[in-house]
Write a protein that holds these residues in place. Structure first.
Motif, short mmCIF file in Angstrom:
data_model
loop_
_atom_site.label_atom_id
_atom_site.label_comp_id
_atom_site.label_asym_id
_atom_site.label_seq_id
_atom_site.Cartn_x
_atom_site.Cartn_y
_atom_site.Cartn_z
N PRO A 34 -56.47 86.20 -53.27
CA PRO A 34 -57.88 86.03 -53.60
C PRO A 34 -58.60 85.21 -52.55
O PRO A 34 -58.01 84.35 -51.91
N GLU A 35 -59.89 85.49 -52.39
CA GLU A 35 -60.69 84.75 -51.42
C GLU A 35 -60.77 83.29 -51.86
O GLU A 35 -60.99 82.98 -53.02
N GLY A 36 -60.56 82.38 -50.92
CA GLY A 36 -60.69 80.95 -51.20
C GLY A 36 -59.43 80.29 -51.72
O GLY A 36 -59.43 79.11 -51.99
N GLY A 37 -58.34 81.01 -51.90
CA GLY A 37 -57.14 80.36 -52.40
C GLY A 37 -55.92 81.25 -52.28
O GLY A 37 -56.02 82.46 -52.16
N ALA A 38 -54.78 80.64 -52.27
CA ALA A 38 -53.53 81.36 -52.12
C ALA A 38 -52.94 81.67 -53.48
O ALA A 38 -53.19 80.97 -54.45
N LEU A 39 -52.15 82.72 -53.53
CA LEU A 39 -51.42 83.01 -54.75
C LEU A 39 -50.23 82.07 -54.83
O LEU A 39 -49.59 81.76 -53.83
N ILE A 40 -49.95 81.63 -56.03
CA ILE A 40 -48.87 80.68 -56.28
C ILE A 40 -47.87 81.37 -57.20
O ILE A 40 -48.26 82.06 -58.14
N TYR A 41 -46.60 81.20 -56.92
CA TYR A 41 -45.55 81.90 -57.66
C TYR A 41 -44.63 80.90 -58.35
O TYR A 41 -44.21 79.92 -57.77
N ARG A 42 -44.29 81.21 -59.61
CA ARG A 42 -43.31 80.41 -60.35
C ARG A 42 -42.32 81.37 -60.99
O ARG A 42 -42.71 82.32 -61.66
N LEU A 43 -41.05 81.12 -60.77
CA LEU A 43 -40.00 82.01 -61.24
C LEU A 43 -39.92 81.99 -62.77
O LEU A 43 -39.88 80.92 -63.38
N LYS A 44 -39.92 83.18 -63.38
CA LYS A 44 -39.78 83.30 -64.84
C LYS A 44 -38.32 83.55 -65.22
O LYS A 44 -37.85 83.05 -66.24
N HIS A 45 -37.63 84.34 -64.42
CA HIS A 45 -36.20 84.60 -64.63
C HIS A 45 -35.57 84.96 -63.29
O HIS A 45 -36.26 85.34 -62.36
#
Length: 115
Positions: A34-45
């Motif tokens: 997205p414009e203006g920010g990075a995607l952040i990832y958190r492991l679910k499994h």
């Protein structure tokens, strides 16, 4: 009694070091961010990984991702993985629904003293 917003805001505030690093990151990958920010990832499994990509760097990134959210820039900065390998890994994780994807641009901005 705190509202849900207050609780989340306080948690995000304590995580400001991690999130500040993520919010400033930009990506030159094929993953649309997205414009203006990075995607952040958190492991679910834990994902299914072929043995050829089950390296120390990948396992380390997954381990960190299982305990706190990280972004593409963090993985590139803290591993020896190439940008293409990181993009491939993230695409695999998203395809397996193994990660929660958070839009970093929607996180509250850090207040600067005097403003």
């Amino acid at each position: 009694m705190f509202s849900v917003y207050d609780t989340v805001f306080q948690w995000a505030r304590r995580q400001r070091t991690s999130f500040a690093e993520m919010r400033l990151a930009s990506s030159g990958s094929g993953i649309v961010e997205p414009e203006g920010g990075a995607l952040i990832y958190r492991l679910k499994h834990w994902p299914e990984l072929p043995s050829r990509i089950r390296t120390a760097d990948v396992l380390r990134a997954l381990s960190v991702m299982s305990s706190r959210p990280i972004n593409r820039h963090w993985i590139l900065a803290h591993s020896k993985l190439r940008a293409e390998d990181v993009d491939s890994l993230l695409a695999r994780l998203v395809a397996q629904d193994a990660v929660e994807v958070i839009d970093g641009s929607r996180l509250p901005a850090k207040r600067v003293a005097g403003r």
